[in-house]
Write a protein that holds these residues in place. Structure first.
Motif, PDB file in Angstrom:
ATOM      1  N   VAL A   1      55.055  43.997  41.004  1.00  0.00           N
ATOM      2  CA  VAL A   1      54.920  42.880  40.063  1.00  0.00           C
ATOM      3  C   VAL A   1      55.243  41.568  40.773  1.00  0.00           C
ATOM      4  O   VAL A   1      54.524  40.566  40.619  1.00  0.00           O
ATOM      5  CB  VAL A   1      55.835  43.087  38.841  1.00  0.00           C
ATOM      6  N   GLN A   2      56.300  41.557  41.570  1.00  0.00           N
ATOM      7  CA  GLN A   2      56.682  40.328  42.269  1.00  0.00           C
ATOM      8  C   GLN A   2      55.607  39.903  43.276  1.00  0.00           C
ATOM      9  O   GLN A   2      55.242  38.719  43.341  1.00  0.00           O
ATOM     10  CB  GLN A   2      58.014  40.547  42.984  1.00  0.00           C
ATOM     11  N   ARG A   3      55.093  40.851  44.045  1.00  0.00           N
ATOM     12  CA  ARG A   3      54.068  40.510  45.041  1.00  0.00           C
ATOM     13  C   ARG A   3      52.772  40.059  44.372  1.00  0.00           C
ATOM     14  O   ARG A   3      52.095  39.152  44.848  1.00  0.00           O
ATOM     15  CB  ARG A   3      53.802  41.726  45.944  1.00  0.00           C
TER      16      ARG A   3
ATOM     17  N   VAL B   1      52.029  54.558  34.934  1.00  0.00           N
ATOM     18  CA  VAL B   1      52.420  53.243  35.465  1.00  0.00           C
ATOM     19  C   VAL B   1      52.403  53.264  36.984  1.00  0.00           C
ATOM     20  O   VAL B   1      51.838  52.368  37.634  1.00  0.00           O
ATOM     21  CB  VAL B   1      53.827  52.860  34.961  1.00  0.00           C
ATOM     22  N   ARG B   2      52.993  54.291  37.568  1.00  0.00           N
ATOM     23  CA  ARG B   2      53.055  54.363  39.031  1.00  0.00           C
ATOM     24  C   ARG B   2      51.661  54.481  39.654  1.00  0.00           C
ATOM     25  O   ARG B   2      51.409  53.930  40.732  1.00  0.00           O
ATOM     26  CB  ARG B   2      53.939  55.545  39.456  1.00  0.00           C
TER      27      ARG B   2
ATOM     28  N   ILE C   1      58.088  49.602  41.586  1.00  0.00           N
ATOM     29  CA  ILE C   1      57.248  49.030  40.527  1.00  0.00           C
ATOM     30  C   ILE C   1      57.495  47.532  40.416  1.00  0.00           C
ATOM     31  O   ILE C   1      56.565  46.722  40.352  1.00  0.00           O
ATOM     32  CB  ILE C   1      57.539  49.731  39.186  1.00  0.00           C
ATOM     33  N   GLU C   2      58.761  47.161  40.399  1.00  0.00           N
ATOM     34  CA  GLU C   2      59.140  45.752  40.305  1.00  0.00           C
ATOM     35  C   GLU C   2      58.612  44.962  41.508  1.00  0.00           C
ATOM     36  O   GLU C   2      58.152  43.824  41.361  1.00  0.00           O
ATOM     37  CB  GLU C   2      60.660  45.667  40.238  1.00  0.00           C
TER      38      GLU C   2
ATOM     39  N   LEU D   1      54.873  48.527  30.914  1.00  0.00           N
ATOM     40  CA  LEU D   1      56.311  48.321  31.084  1.00  0.00           C
ATOM     41  C   LEU D   1      56.910  47.622  29.871  1.00  0.00           C
ATOM     42  O   LEU D   1      58.060  47.894  29.491  1.00  0.00           O
ATOM     43  CB  LEU D   1      56.578  47.510  32.349  1.00  0.00           C
ATOM     44  N   ASP D   2      56.146  46.733  29.256  1.00  0.00           N
ATOM     45  CA  ASP D   2      56.642  46.048  28.063  1.00  0.00           C
ATOM     46  C   ASP D   2      56.901  47.041  26.934  1.00  0.00           C
ATOM     47  O   ASP D   2      57.897  46.931  26.203  1.00  0.00           O
ATOM     48  CB  ASP D   2      55.625  44.987  27.616  1.00  0.00           C
TER      49      ASP D   2
END
Length: 471
Positions: A328-330, A364-365, A324-325, A394-395
């Motif tokens: 977000v980074q990409r 989320v996934r 998941i992270e 996620l928040d």
């Protein structure tokens, strides 16, 4: 928002209706700080943090009380064992606990009262119970005061137990009680106990019983009636049962909803300091698990589902969070930082259904999968929409990788250009080394980056780097 919660008192899932529209008052039984916390304790803080965040998201003003039990039999036993003042042991462990909560992005409570700061309120409540005929002073000269269980007809209703089948509490001599099931409200000073662990009272010097502490603090900070009382299933009896009895016997309506989370087990037994079977944060860190990954591990199961701890499972959950992270980074690399948008309908429905975080994280996934598809196809608008939705969800569960609580968040993203230029220079040197087949030099550049906390992944589109937040 139509939140439905499983209420232990009624043994049913029912609509949550706060006592006052737009305002919610929650009391969470905090820890007895005779030693440092383990991850079973932290599950409680994380689970009720999600409940609080969801109520805040709906626009409620939430008063959240989480107490500290800094005086009781266990704390005094540690004081005697180590030859240290009870308060120094309690405070040292409280500091460790607070740091652990912060590391897991648990919002600080509105108030975090200590039991030792509320002895006058306990005295007042005990006096009311004596005056109403629900409590009595022991006749053996001990200074003990007991709650008369038989005087409260509803005793046992919360836990579903029958008084005649209950094991008598070991908090005073049976000869001093009217019934073996009566429990201590006040414990007279005893020989061998630390001299600084007692207070003057109308019944002689002594200290409070465990249960009266929480009732008094609920009364002090939330009034006669409040919305939600939370805690672990292991507290339902005798602690919460006794809280209900003494509070309602004193004329306080007390909690409108009872919410209990399941335990975190190690083997066949619950994780317990007294049993010595605990996994603490040092163990988790030694496994290479970051705090955000531990929070994901604690959030993902439904709060009423038992967790059977295993290192392997913790690693699996950590990998799931990293996926998941990674999206977000990409996504930020592609379209920049996008503020949180709105959670998906599936996510909202899941949390409204008794805080079903398992189904919520599945939502989320699913959006992450859609976002990855958009990344692969070059659909930047689809990437933005997915990033906004993923961040929103996620928040709510306290797991947004761009939250400053996780080590920089959006500020870190804003510095990406500076860091990217420096890393790009190193990667260019690595590429030149690979072109001339100087593999040792190429590996050396990669190792230097890794030592600096930069992980390099070779992809068909070229090298991609990420920051190792575990450093």
């Amino acid at each position: 928002m139509t939140l439905r919660l499983y209420d232990t008192a009624t043994r049913s899932v029912r609509d949550f209706v706060p006592r006052e529209a737009g305002r919610v008052a929650i009391y969470l039984c905090g820890l007895t700080v005779q030693s440092e916390p383990h991850i079973g304790h932290l599950r409680s803080g994380v689970n009720y943090d999600v409940l609080r965040r969801w109520l805040l998201r709906a626009g409620n003003e939430v008063t959240f009380i989480r107490n500290i039990t800094d005086i009781d039999d266990k704390v005094l036993a540690k004081s005697i064992e180590y030859g240290r003042p009870f308060w120094s042991i309690a405070y040292a462990n409280e500091l460790v606990l607070s740091a652990a909560y912060r590391s897991l992005n648990v919002l600080p409570p509105t108030y975090e009262p200590r039991a030792t700061g509320h002895v006058p309120e306990m005295h007042e409540l005990i006096k009311v119970l004596i005056d109403k005929g629900h409590a009595y002073v022991a006749q053996d000269g001990s200074g003990d005061v007991y709650f008369d269980v038989r005087s409260f007809a509803e005793y046992g209703a919360l836990s579903g137990q029958k008084p005649d089948a209950m094991q008598a509490p070991d908090d005073g001599p049976v000869r001093a009680k009217r019934s073996p099931n009566d429990f201590a409200l006040w414990k007279g000073e005893k020989a061998g106990e630390p001299v600084d662990a007692s207070w003057p009272s109308p019944w002689g010097r002594g200290r409070p019983g465990w249960h009266i502490e929480c009732s008094a603090m609920c009364w002090r900070y939330l009034g006669a009636e409040f919305d939600i009382h939370g805690g672990g299933l292991d507290l339902m009896f005798p602690h919460h049962e006794n809280e209900v009895a003494q509070s309602r016997a004193a004329g306080l309506p007390f909690a409108r909803y009872w919410v209990h989370h399941a335990l975190l087990n190690l083997g066949e037994a619950k994780m317990s300091k007294s049993l010595g079977n605990v996994i603490d944060l040092d163990h988790v860190a030694a496994l290479g698990i970051r705090p955000a990954e531990l929070r994901y591990y604690l959030v993902e199961p439904h709060y009423r589902s038992r967790i059977d701890y295993a290192d392997e499972t913790l690693h699996e959950k950590a990998v799931a969070y990293r996926r998941i992270e990674g999206f977000v980074q990409r996504a930020v690399e592609r379209v920049g930082v996008v503020p949180p948008g709105e959670p998906s309908a599936e996510f909202v429905a899941a949390l409204d259904d008794d805080l079903n975080t398992s189904a919520a994280m599945a939502a989320v996934r699913e959006l992450v999968r859609e976002g990855n598809t958009a990344l692969a196809s070059g659909d930047d608008e689809g990437v933005r929409l997915a990033l906004a939705g993923v961040r929103a969800m996620l928040d709510i569960v306290g797991l947004d990788p761009l939250d400053p609580a996780w080590g920089g968040g959006e500020q870190k993203a804003d510095l990406r250009g500076v860091v990217d230029a420096l890393v790009a220079l190193a990667l260019d040197q690595r590429a030149q080394a690979r072109t001339r087949k100087d593999w040792a030099a190429a590996d050396a550049v990669r190792d230097q980056l890794k030592h600096a906390g930069i992980n390099v992944e070779d992809t068909p589109a070229g090298p991609r780097w990420t920051v190792d937040d575990a450093r």
